[in-house]
Design a protein around this motif. Structure first.
Motif, PDB file in Angstrom:
ATOM      1  N   ILE A 188      -8.276   6.086  -2.248  1.00 44.69           N
ATOM      2  CA  ILE A 188      -7.899   5.129  -1.211  1.00 44.69           C
ATOM      3  C   ILE A 188      -8.622   3.813  -1.474  1.00 44.69           C
ATOM      4  O   ILE A 188      -9.712   3.803  -2.052  1.00 44.69           O
ATOM      5  CB  ILE A 188      -8.207   5.634   0.224  1.00 44.69           C
ATOM      6  N   LYS A 189      -7.986   2.735  -1.064  1.00 47.01           N
ATOM      7  CA  LYS A 189      -8.588   1.418  -1.239  1.00 47.01           C
ATOM      8  C   LYS A 189      -8.365   0.622   0.051  1.00 47.01           C
ATOM      9  O   LYS A 189      -7.268   0.129   0.287  1.00 47.01           O
ATOM     10  CB  LYS A 189      -7.959   0.682  -2.426  1.00 47.01           C
ATOM     11  N   PRO A 190      -9.399   0.528   0.876  1.00 42.47           N
ATOM     12  CA  PRO A 190      -9.243  -0.203   2.130  1.00 42.47           C
ATOM     13  C   PRO A 190      -8.875  -1.666   1.864  1.00 42.47           C
ATOM     14  O   PRO A 190      -9.364  -2.279   0.916  1.00 42.47           O
ATOM     15  CB  PRO A 190     -10.625  -0.109   2.782  1.00 42.47           C
ATOM     16  N   HIS A 191      -8.014  -2.186   2.716  1.00 42.58           N
ATOM     17  CA  HIS A 191      -7.605  -3.583   2.589  1.00 42.58           C
ATOM     18  C   HIS A 191      -8.616  -4.461   3.318  1.00 42.58           C
ATOM     19  O   HIS A 191      -8.865  -4.289   4.505  1.00 42.58           O
ATOM     20  CB  HIS A 191      -6.211  -3.788   3.185  1.00 42.58           C
ATOM     21  N   VAL A 199     -12.831   6.799  -1.543  1.00 45.70           N
ATOM     22  CA  VAL A 199     -12.916   5.405  -1.990  1.00 45.70           C
ATOM     23  C   VAL A 199     -13.520   5.358  -3.392  1.00 45.70           C
ATOM     24  O   VAL A 199     -12.988   4.702  -4.288  1.00 45.70           O
ATOM     25  CB  VAL A 199     -13.743   4.541  -1.008  1.00 45.70           C
ATOM     26  N   TYR A 201       0.811  -1.217   0.000  1.00 49.80           N
ATOM     27  CA  TYR A 201       0.000   0.000   0.000  1.00 49.80           C
ATOM     28  C   TYR A 201       0.846   1.269   0.000  1.00 49.80           C
ATOM     29  O   TYR A 201       0.328   2.359   0.126  1.00 49.80           O
ATOM     30  CB  TYR A 201      -0.980  -0.003   1.178  1.00 49.80           C
ATOM     31  N   GLY A 213      -6.640  -6.496   7.913  1.00 51.30           N
ATOM     32  CA  GLY A 213      -7.382  -5.376   7.354  1.00 51.30           C
ATOM     33  C   GLY A 213      -8.823  -5.470   7.803  1.00 51.30           C
ATOM     34  O   GLY A 213      -9.135  -6.063   8.838  1.00 51.30           O
ATOM     35  N   LYS A 214      -9.701  -4.924   7.004  1.00 50.52           N
ATOM     36  CA  LYS A 214     -11.118  -4.933   7.342  1.00 50.52           C
ATOM     37  C   LYS A 214     -11.683  -6.346   7.235  1.00 50.52           C
ATOM     38  O   LYS A 214     -11.246  -7.158   6.433  1.00 50.52           O
ATOM     39  CB  LYS A 214     -11.902  -4.004   6.404  1.00 50.52           C
TER      40      LYS A 214
END
Length: 151
Positions: free
Chosen positions: A116-119, A111, A8, A143-144
């Motif tokens: 941004i790109k949440p994991h 997003v 990331y 991550g999430k």
């Protein structure tokens, strides 16, 4: 988790279970110290963070994943001219719901725009909600965790 944060974009990572946070931060900053430290771990990580924070730096206390709540030695705050800031999202959301909504909207916009790109590390159906909680509590997630509900 180190490999994931590198993917990331992290330029430097510290494995606090294998190396000294204090020594590594001092090395990376030319002995200056960190300007901002995000600490969700507490305990020994907090203690080391106080020893490697820059003059006028900010240490953000997020949580206590280590299980030990550190005690702050105020002489270090004085000598380093730093701030220690508690970041308690739940209380922030309760006290300032309009700001919380605006923050979430800004984040969701980022997003949507691909900024941004949440994991996401795990997915569970609702029926396995207990397993999802166990994964979180045992710190096996990276991550999430997504729990899906059938329509």
């Amino acid at each position: 988790k180190i490999d994931i944060v590198k993917q990331y974009g992290a330029e430097h990572v510290i494995n606090y279970s294998k190396e000294s946070i204090r020594d590594r931060v001092k090395e990376l900053t030319g002995d200056k110290g960190a300007d901002v430290i995000y600490d969700p771990v507490g305990g020994d990580a907090f203690d080391q963070s106080m020893r490697c924070i820059n003059w006028n730096g900010r240490l953000l206390v997020i949580g206590f994943a280590s299980g030990r709540i550190a005690e702050l030695k105020t002489n270090l705050v004085l000598l380093k001219g730093c701030s220690v800031v508690g970041v308690f999202w739940g209380e922030f959301a309760r006290r300032t719901p309009e700001k919380n909504r605006a923050n979430f909207q800004a984040m969701l916009d980022m997003v949507e725009e691909g900024k941004i790109k949440p994991h996401v590390s795990m997915h569970f159906p609702l029926e396995q909600g207990a397993e999802a909680m166990k994964a979180l509590l045992s710190r096996k997630t990276t991550g999430k965790v997504i729990i899906t509900v059938k329509e």
